[in-house]
Design a protein around this motif. Structure first.
Motif, PDB file in Angstrom:
ATOM      1  N   GLN A 156       0.811  -1.208   0.000  1.00  0.00           N
ATOM      2  CA  GLN A 156       0.000   0.000   0.000  1.00  0.00           C
ATOM      3  C   GLN A 156       0.847   1.262   0.000  1.00  0.00           C
ATOM      4  O   GLN A 156       1.814   1.373   0.730  1.00  0.00           O
ATOM      5  CB  GLN A 156      -0.915   0.033   1.221  1.00  0.00           C
ATOM      6  N   ILE A 157       0.450   2.179  -0.816  1.00  0.00           N
ATOM      7  CA  ILE A 157       1.032   3.519  -0.816  1.00  0.00           C
ATOM      8  C   ILE A 157      -0.133   4.479  -0.663  1.00  0.00           C
ATOM      9  O   ILE A 157      -1.116   4.390  -1.391  1.00  0.00           O
ATOM     10  CB  ILE A 157       1.807   3.801  -2.116  1.00  0.00           C
ATOM     11  N   SER A 158      -0.008   5.374   0.295  1.00  0.00           N
ATOM     12  CA  SER A 158      -1.093   6.314   0.515  1.00  0.00           C
ATOM     13  C   SER A 158      -1.032   7.432  -0.512  1.00  0.00           C
ATOM     14  O   SER A 158      -0.101   7.518  -1.305  1.00  0.00           O
ATOM     15  CB  SER A 158      -1.007   6.881   1.929  1.00  0.00           C
ATOM     16  N   ASP A 159      -2.013   8.291  -0.464  1.00  0.00           N
ATOM     17  CA  ASP A 159      -2.048   9.431  -1.365  1.00  0.00           C
ATOM     18  C   ASP A 159      -0.872  10.360  -1.089  1.00  0.00           C
ATOM     19  O   ASP A 159      -0.223  10.299  -0.057  1.00  0.00           O
ATOM     20  CB  ASP A 159      -3.350  10.202  -1.173  1.00  0.00           C
ATOM     21  N   THR A 160      -0.671  11.240  -2.024  1.00  0.00           N
ATOM     22  CA  THR A 160       0.334  12.277  -1.861  1.00  0.00           C
ATOM     23  C   THR A 160      -0.107  13.215  -0.747  1.00  0.00           C
ATOM     24  O   THR A 160      -1.280  13.566  -0.645  1.00  0.00           O
ATOM     25  CB  THR A 160       0.492  13.046  -3.179  1.00  0.00           C
ATOM     26  N   LYS A 161       0.845  13.627   0.090  1.00  0.00           N
ATOM     27  CA  LYS A 161       0.543  14.496   1.225  1.00  0.00           C
ATOM     28  C   LYS A 161       1.302  15.807   1.108  1.00  0.00           C
ATOM     29  O   LYS A 161       2.413  15.852   0.591  1.00  0.00           O
ATOM     30  CB  LYS A 161       0.941  13.809   2.531  1.00  0.00           C
ATOM     31  N   ILE A 162       0.702  16.866   1.622  1.00  0.00           N
ATOM     32  CA  ILE A 162       1.397  18.154   1.699  1.00  0.00           C
ATOM     33  C   ILE A 162       2.386  18.075   2.851  1.00  0.00           C
ATOM     34  O   ILE A 162       2.020  17.745   3.969  1.00  0.00           O
ATOM     35  CB  ILE A 162       0.401  19.312   1.898  1.00  0.00           C
ATOM     36  N   VAL A 163       3.670  18.364   2.556  1.00  0.00           N
ATOM     37  CA  VAL A 163       4.710  18.314   3.588  1.00  0.00           C
ATOM     38  C   VAL A 163       5.131  19.708   4.056  1.00  0.00           C
ATOM     39  O   VAL A 163       5.758  19.839   5.111  1.00  0.00           O
ATOM     40  CB  VAL A 163       5.944  17.499   3.128  1.00  0.00           C
ATOM     41  N   GLN A 164       4.810  20.739   3.285  1.00  0.00           N
ATOM     42  CA  GLN A 164       5.042  22.133   3.670  1.00  0.00           C
ATOM     43  C   GLN A 164       3.979  22.986   3.000  1.00  0.00           C
ATOM     44  O   GLN A 164       3.674  22.819   1.836  1.00  0.00           O
ATOM     45  CB  GLN A 164       6.419  22.628   3.215  1.00  0.00           C
ATOM     46  N   GLY A 165       3.443  23.931   3.769  1.00  0.00           N
ATOM     47  CA  GLY A 165       2.460  24.844   3.220  1.00  0.00           C
ATOM     48  C   GLY A 165       1.054  24.395   3.548  1.00  0.00           C
ATOM     49  O   GLY A 165       0.858  23.520   4.382  1.00  0.00           O
ATOM     50  N   PRO A 166       0.082  25.007   2.908  1.00  0.00           N
ATOM     51  CA  PRO A 166       0.201  26.012   1.860  1.00  0.00           C
ATOM     52  C   PRO A 166       0.577  27.388   2.410  1.00  0.00           C
ATOM     53  O   PRO A 166       0.278  27.707   3.551  1.00  0.00           O
ATOM     54  CB  PRO A 166      -1.196  26.041   1.240  1.00  0.00           C
ATOM     55  N   PHE A 167       1.257  28.160   1.556  1.00  0.00           N
ATOM     56  CA  PHE A 167       1.674  29.515   1.889  1.00  0.00           C
ATOM     57  C   PHE A 167       1.109  30.479   0.861  1.00  0.00           C
ATOM     58  O   PHE A 167       1.190  30.222  -0.334  1.00  0.00           O
ATOM     59  CB  PHE A 167       3.210  29.652   1.858  1.00  0.00           C
ATOM     60  N   LYS A 168       0.562  31.581   1.328  1.00  0.00           N
ATOM     61  CA  LYS A 168       0.154  32.655   0.415  1.00  0.00           C
ATOM     62  C   LYS A 168       1.425  33.372  -0.031  1.00  0.00           C
ATOM     63  O   LYS A 168       2.395  33.443   0.703  1.00  0.00           O
ATOM     64  CB  LYS A 168      -0.791  33.614   1.112  1.00  0.00           C
ATOM     65  N   THR A 169       1.398  33.895  -1.251  1.00  0.00           N
ATOM     66  CA  THR A 169       2.545  34.631  -1.763  1.00  0.00           C
ATOM     67  C   THR A 169       2.081  35.892  -2.477  1.00  0.00           C
ATOM     68  O   THR A 169       1.090  35.864  -3.212  1.00  0.00           O
ATOM     69  CB  THR A 169       3.403  33.769  -2.714  1.00  0.00           C
ATOM     70  N   SER A 170       2.805  36.976  -2.243  1.00  0.00           N
ATOM     71  CA  SER A 170       2.431  38.235  -2.888  1.00  0.00           C
ATOM     72  C   SER A 170       2.718  38.208  -4.395  1.00  0.00           C
ATOM     73  O   SER A 170       2.234  39.059  -5.127  1.00  0.00           O
ATOM     74  CB  SER A 170       3.161  39.404  -2.225  1.00  0.00           C
TER      75      SER A 170
END
Length: 194
Positions: free
Chosen positions: A24-38
């Protein structure tokens, strides 16, 4: 009859264990963020990695992908900006920060790879900071001139140390990379590029 039922039961348990424990491989995960950017007032950036299921016996190293998600003309657009591959060690995002250089907005991504090579007497971390900004066409992309600055990459730890496996190595082998934090990099950028 009981043997057939028992055998079928054991086969089912084996298949279940194999599927849940090894494959089994799980779904892709966010490891940093989300960050707003100007750089994109209606957007955000984030970093993802495919991860093994926690029951997987042998964990693998997967690349980290850098994404920009932006709303344009009422539609959400998702664009892969970069990818950080395994390079002697598994990549980790150490820091994400923002700065302005010569009136241009930048996103900086500090990536660290663990480096352990007993035969070469190397134990430490490899650092690389990447600089991203909008190019001439307004597309977020790598600024190679800044990213290739030799001070934005370095090694921290024991490098080429003398040992039984590396008899020709150095006795004084500790290397100290001095730009290991966002604050260190920002101070350097301000001195060099402003």
């Amino acid at each position: 009859m009981q043997r057939k039922v028992l055998r079928s039961f054991l086969i089912l348990i084996g298949l279940f264990y194999n599927i849940s424990g090894f494959a089994q491989i799980s779904d892709t995960k966010i490891v940093q963020g989300p960050f707003k950017t100007s750089l994109y007032p209606n957007g955000k950036i984030y970093f993802t990695r495919k991860e093994d299921d926690q029951n997987t016996i042998v964990q693998q190293c997967y690349p980290i992908s850098f994404f920009l998600e932006n709303v344009q003309n009422g539609a959400v657009q998702k664009e892969k900006i970069d990818q950080y591959e395994e390079d002697g060690g598994c990549p980790e995002i150490k820091s994400v920060f923002f700065s302005i250089i010569k009136n241009q907005k930048y996103i900086f991504v500090m990536v660290v790879w663990d480096s352990k090579h007993a035969g070469a007497g190397t134990y430490g971390d490899v650092y690389q900071t990447y600089a991203y900004t909008k190019n001439d066409k307004g597309i977020l992309s790598l600024d190679k001139n800044i990213s290739d600055d030799e001070n934005l990459s370095g090694f921290n730890g024991d490098n080429n140390c003398k040992s039984d496996l590396n008899p020709d190595g150095d006795t004084d082998c500790y290397k100290n990379y001095k730009y290991k934090t966002a604050a260190d990099i920002k101070k350097y950028l301000k001195q060099k590029y402003h």
